[in-house]
Design a protein around this motif. Structure first.
Motif, PDB file in Angstrom:
ATOM      1  N   TYR A  15       3.858 -11.930  -7.539  1.00  0.00           N
ATOM      2  CA  TYR A  15       2.774 -11.481  -8.412  1.00  0.00           C
ATOM      3  C   TYR A  15       2.069 -10.250  -7.850  1.00  0.00           C
ATOM      4  O   TYR A  15       1.694  -9.342  -8.596  1.00  0.00           O
ATOM      5  N   VAL A  16       1.867 -10.204  -6.522  1.00  0.00           N
ATOM      6  CA  VAL A  16       1.234  -9.034  -5.901  1.00  0.00           C
ATOM      7  C   VAL A  16       2.011  -7.773  -6.278  1.00  0.00           C
ATOM      8  O   VAL A  16       1.460  -6.777  -6.754  1.00  0.00           O
ATOM      9  N   THR A  17       3.338  -7.846  -6.114  1.00  0.00           N
ATOM     10  CA  THR A  17       4.155  -6.666  -6.358  1.00  0.00           C
ATOM     11  C   THR A  17       4.200  -6.335  -7.855  1.00  0.00           C
ATOM     12  O   THR A  17       4.240  -5.170  -8.231  1.00  0.00           O
ATOM     13  N   TRP A  18       4.156  -7.387  -8.686  1.00  0.00           N
ATOM     14  CA  TRP A  18       4.163  -7.194 -10.142  1.00  0.00           C
ATOM     15  C   TRP A  18       2.928  -6.403 -10.543  1.00  0.00           C
ATOM     16  O   TRP A  18       3.012  -5.395 -11.225  1.00  0.00           O
ATOM     17  N   TYR A  19       1.763  -6.861 -10.093  1.00  0.00           N
ATOM     18  CA  TYR A  19       0.504  -6.209 -10.454  1.00  0.00           C
ATOM     19  C   TYR A  19       0.419  -4.807  -9.849  1.00  0.00           C
ATOM     20  O   TYR A  19      -0.185  -3.927 -10.425  1.00  0.00           O
ATOM     21  N   LYS A  20       0.993  -4.618  -8.665  1.00  0.00           N
ATOM     22  CA  LYS A  20       0.926  -3.296  -8.036  1.00  0.00           C
ATOM     23  C   LYS A  20       1.784  -2.281  -8.785  1.00  0.00           C
ATOM     24  O   LYS A  20       1.507  -1.087  -8.777  1.00  0.00           O
ATOM     25  N   SER A  21       2.846  -2.765  -9.423  1.00  0.00           N
ATOM     26  CA  SER A  21       3.730  -1.832 -10.125  1.00  0.00           C
ATOM     27  C   SER A  21       3.099  -1.333 -11.425  1.00  0.00           C
ATOM     28  O   SER A  21       3.362  -0.214 -11.842  1.00  0.00           O
ATOM     29  N   PHE A  22       2.269  -2.151 -12.062  1.00  0.00           N
ATOM     30  CA  PHE A  22       1.743  -1.786 -13.384  1.00  0.00           C
ATOM     31  C   PHE A  22       1.017  -0.436 -13.421  1.00  0.00           C
ATOM     32  O   PHE A  22       1.291   0.387 -14.288  1.00  0.00           O
ATOM     33  N   PRO A  23       0.052  -0.194 -12.493  1.00  0.00           N
ATOM     34  CA  PRO A  23      -0.641   1.097 -12.589  1.00  0.00           C
ATOM     35  C   PRO A  23       0.270   2.279 -12.257  1.00  0.00           C
ATOM     36  O   PRO A  23      -0.042   3.414 -12.630  1.00  0.00           O
ATOM     37  N   CYS A  65     -14.381  -6.194 -15.666  1.00  0.00           N
ATOM     38  CA  CYS A  65     -13.236  -6.513 -14.793  1.00  0.00           C
ATOM     39  C   CYS A  65     -12.782  -7.959 -14.861  1.00  0.00           C
ATOM     40  O   CYS A  65     -11.743  -8.270 -15.432  1.00  0.00           O
ATOM     41  N   SER A  66     -13.585  -8.842 -14.274  1.00  0.00           N
ATOM     42  CA  SER A  66     -13.039 -10.178 -14.021  1.00  0.00           C
ATOM     43  C   SER A  66     -12.699 -10.925 -15.303  1.00  0.00           C
ATOM     44  O   SER A  66     -11.797 -11.757 -15.312  1.00  0.00           O
ATOM     45  N   LYS A  67     -13.399 -10.592 -16.406  1.00  0.00           N
ATOM     46  CA  LYS A  67     -13.068 -11.215 -17.698  1.00  0.00           C
ATOM     47  C   LYS A  67     -11.563 -11.082 -17.992  1.00  0.00           C
ATOM     48  O   LYS A  67     -10.911 -12.049 -18.379  1.00  0.00           O
ATOM     49  N   TRP A  68     -11.023  -9.881 -17.778  1.00  0.00           N
ATOM     50  CA  TRP A  68      -9.613  -9.642 -18.092  1.00  0.00           C
ATOM     51  C   TRP A  68      -8.703 -10.490 -17.217  1.00  0.00           C
ATOM     52  O   TRP A  68      -7.671 -10.981 -17.667  1.00  0.00           O
ATOM     53  N   PHE A  69      -9.101 -10.637 -15.945  1.00  0.00           N
ATOM     54  CA  PHE A  69      -8.227 -11.392 -15.044  1.00  0.00           C
ATOM     55  C   PHE A  69      -8.268 -12.885 -15.351  1.00  0.00           C
ATOM     56  O   PHE A  69      -7.258 -13.577 -15.254  1.00  0.00           O
ATOM     57  N   PHE A  70      -9.453 -13.373 -15.769  1.00  0.00           N
ATOM     58  CA  PHE A  70      -9.518 -14.789 -16.151  1.00  0.00           C
ATOM     59  C   PHE A  70      -8.722 -15.031 -17.433  1.00  0.00           C
ATOM     60  O   PHE A  70      -8.024 -16.034 -17.567  1.00  0.00           O
ATOM     61  N   ILE A 113      -2.848  -7.688 -20.720  1.00  0.00           N
ATOM     62  CA  ILE A 113      -4.262  -7.882 -20.389  1.00  0.00           C
ATOM     63  C   ILE A 113      -4.535  -7.428 -18.957  1.00  0.00           C
ATOM     64  O   ILE A 113      -5.531  -6.760 -18.675  1.00  0.00           O
ATOM     65  N   ALA A 114      -3.637  -7.781 -18.047  1.00  0.00           N
ATOM     66  CA  ALA A 114      -3.821  -7.387 -16.654  1.00  0.00           C
ATOM     67  C   ALA A 114      -3.845  -5.870 -16.539  1.00  0.00           C
ATOM     68  O   ALA A 114      -4.667  -5.297 -15.828  1.00  0.00           O
ATOM     69  N   GLY A 115      -2.942  -5.209 -17.305  1.00  0.00           N
ATOM     70  CA  GLY A 115      -2.897  -3.755 -17.299  1.00  0.00           C
ATOM     71  C   GLY A 115      -4.254  -3.174 -17.683  1.00  0.00           C
ATOM     72  O   GLY A 115      -4.704  -2.184 -17.119  1.00  0.00           O
ATOM     73  N   LYS A 116      -4.888  -3.814 -18.634  1.00  0.00           N
ATOM     74  CA  LYS A 116      -6.210  -3.375 -19.092  1.00  0.00           C
ATOM     75  C   LYS A 116      -7.247  -3.539 -17.965  1.00  0.00           C
ATOM     76  O   LYS A 116      -8.024  -2.636 -17.689  1.00  0.00           O
ATOM     77  N   GLY A 117      -7.252  -4.691 -17.323  1.00  0.00           N
ATOM     78  CA  GLY A 117      -8.222  -4.928 -16.254  1.00  0.00           C
ATOM     79  C   GLY A 117      -7.954  -4.054 -15.032  1.00  0.00           C
ATOM     80  O   GLY A 117      -8.872  -3.628 -14.345  1.00  0.00           O
ATOM     81  N   LEU A 118      -6.668  -3.755 -14.796  1.00  0.00           N
ATOM     82  CA  LEU A 118      -6.288  -3.003 -13.597  1.00  0.00           C
ATOM     83  C   LEU A 118      -6.654  -1.519 -13.695  1.00  0.00           C
ATOM     84  O   LEU A 118      -6.622  -0.808 -12.694  1.00  0.00           O
ATOM     85  N   LEU A 160      -5.516  -9.567  -8.911  1.00  0.00           N
ATOM     86  CA  LEU A 160      -4.572 -10.669  -8.923  1.00  0.00           C
ATOM     87  C   LEU A 160      -5.178 -11.936  -8.315  1.00  0.00           C
ATOM     88  O   LEU A 160      -4.961 -13.035  -8.813  1.00  0.00           O
ATOM     89  N   THR A 161      -5.928 -11.778  -7.253  1.00  0.00           N
ATOM     90  CA  THR A 161      -6.546 -12.947  -6.624  1.00  0.00           C
ATOM     91  C   THR A 161      -7.523 -13.607  -7.600  1.00  0.00           C
ATOM     92  O   THR A 161      -7.571 -14.833  -7.697  1.00  0.00           O
ATOM     93  N   LEU A 162      -8.261 -12.789  -8.346  1.00  0.00           N
ATOM     94  CA  LEU A 162      -9.177 -13.352  -9.338  1.00  0.00           C
ATOM     95  C   LEU A 162      -8.403 -14.073 -10.443  1.00  0.00           C
ATOM     96  O   LEU A 162      -8.834 -15.107 -10.940  1.00  0.00           O
TER      97      LEU A 162
END
Lengths: 98, 348
Positions: free
Chosen positions: B278-286, B104-109, B211-216, B225-227
């Motif tokens: 960013y919150v809404t951006w990440y929430k839309s991806f999945p 998980c966190s690897k992708w977010f970093f 990358i975020a899509g992968k971690g999510l 997103l917070t990470l």
């Protein structure tokens, strides 16, 4: 038992059985294990299931209308099973034995 | 009640929600341009810019000042996100996710490296060495990078229709900033490093999304997103700002001067708008996939121009009408797509 791994990991584990698992079963189990009470947490866990299915890590094998209000009256109940993609993705995360 | 019909309705709700998040992202991103523009003329950043420009030139000064502004932006974003996660009761999940470095966190970093120093800094380099319009147009290209990567890397389905929508929105954005773009490039004294900056912005945000899509896949969007912003704060405050200070730039001197009421207010406004965009951006991806989420997110160009016109009274060129129309066509193409295609976002 308090869960100590991310919720989606545990959901994938719970759906990794032949025949799959109903969403209300998974939600209840997670609520118990992670000590998450209330409707908000319940819906939030169910949303995790929806996201996992939307990303193709889970797929539904059976659907029925919740006539009796087991989960939410009038809504759909889904029985989810982990996909091959889900297994591959979870391999290095939570399903070490797969 | 017909089971298939109910299933279809449920599925449509999910897709609608995904598009709604992406649209909120575009609005908040556009709103961010207000504090993002104002902060440059406030103390201590304007003094900092003047001091560094006197010795190192305007372009360099813009980038160094941008580092400090971006660092404060990341700081206020993470404050906003902490409040958000606290309200949602997600601190427990955050701890659990943080501990899972490899899955998980690897992708977010990693996402924070591409989205932070690469994209944001690239955007400022483009702004500093070419101009604001060029920077905006270059950044609009990121959904192309994002959707191609997500499709090649983990097989995200991106229909021809969705791609056509993305292309329309990009052309809409280019038309909106077109006049400024021609003036800037026509000015003649463009330095190549400015174009590299533009490329960094497009590629950086595109890679971040993929990358975020992968971690999510296997993490909560709010937590992930917070990470990602935790990573960005480390990059700016533990690495970039100290290194620049060692190189002799007055980073800490001006960082400590930031506690003025108006500056703080503007930074907090920037943190809230940027954080929730960013919150809404990440929430839309999945829900709708990286390609569509980014494509609709691109409407920020239109919203930014509209908000800047409303708040600062800068009357935009007539080209905004043509560009806005193209953006609308692009969004309608995507919104009206038959959602049964989106039952699952990835081909199996």
């Amino acid at each position: 038992m308090a869960g100590n791994r991310p919720i989606k990991f545990r959901i994938l584990e719970l759906c990794n059985k032949s025949g799959g698992a109903w969403n209300y079963e998974v939600v209840r189990q997670i609520q118990k294990e992670y000590n998450l009470k209330g409707d908000y947490q319940r819906d939030s866990i169910n949303f995790d299931l929806i996201e996992l299915a939307s990303c193709s890590l889970l797929r539904d094998v059976e659907v029925m209308v919740d006539e009796e209000g087991i989960y939410k009256k009038g809504f759909l109940l889904h029985k989810y099973v982990i996909t091959d993609f889900g297994k591959a993705r979870a391999e290095n995360a939570c399903l070490m034995y797969v | 009640m017909d089971l298939q019909l109910l299933k279809k309705q449920e599925h449509q709700r999910r897709v609608r929600k995904g598009f709604m998040w992406a649209l909120f992202c575009a609005i908040l991103w556009g709103l961010w341009y207000i504090p993002g523009t104002v902060v440059w003329v406030l103390n201590p950043f304007d003094e900092m810019y003047a001091e560094i420009a006197a010795t190192n030139g305007d372009g360099m000064s813009l980038i160094i000042t941008a580092v400090l502004i971006t660092a404060f932006n990341a700081l206020t974003v993470i404050l906003a996100l902490m409040v958000w996660n606290g309200v949602l009761g997600k601190f427990g999940e955050m701890k659990r996710t943080l501990k899972e470095f490899n899955p998980c966190s690897k992708w977010f970093f990693l996402a924070s490296i591409f989205g932070g120093p690469m994209a944001i800094l690239g955007s400022f380099i483009a702004m500093g060495f070419v101009g604001g319009a060029f920077a905006a147009v270059a950044a609009l290209m990121y959904p192309v990078v994002g959707s191609i990567l997500a499709s090649k890397w983990y097989g995200e389905k991106i229909s021809k229709r969705a791609f056509a929508g993305i292309v329309f929105i990009i052309f809409g954005g280019i038309t909106i900033f077109g006049g400024g773009l021609l003036t800037e490039i026509g000015a003649g004294n463009v330095v190549w490093i400015g174009y590299i900056g533009g490329l960094m912005a497009a590629v950086g945000w595109g890679i971040e999304g993929a990358i975020a899509g992968k971690g999510l896949d296997i993490a909560e969007p709010d937590v992930g997103l917070t990470l990602r912003f935790l990573g960005e704060n480390i990059i700016w405050w533990v690495i970039a700002v100290p290194i620049l200070a060692i190189l002799g730039f007055p980073m800490f001197k001006y960082a400590l001067m930031v506690f003025e009421p108006l500056t703080m207010l503007v930074l907090v406004f920037a943190g809230i708008t940027f954080g929730f965009c960013y919150v809404t951006w990440y929430k839309s991806f999945p829900l709708i996939g990286v390609g569509r989420g980014q494509g609709i997110g691109n409407l920020y160009g239109l919203f930014a121009v509209v908000f800047i016109a409303l708040f600062f009274g800068d009357i935009p060129d007539w080209t905004i009408l043509v560009g806005g129309a193209l953006c609308l066509i692009g969004s309608s193409i995507m919104f009206s797509e038959d959602t049964s295609q989106l039952e699952s976002l990835r081909g199996e």
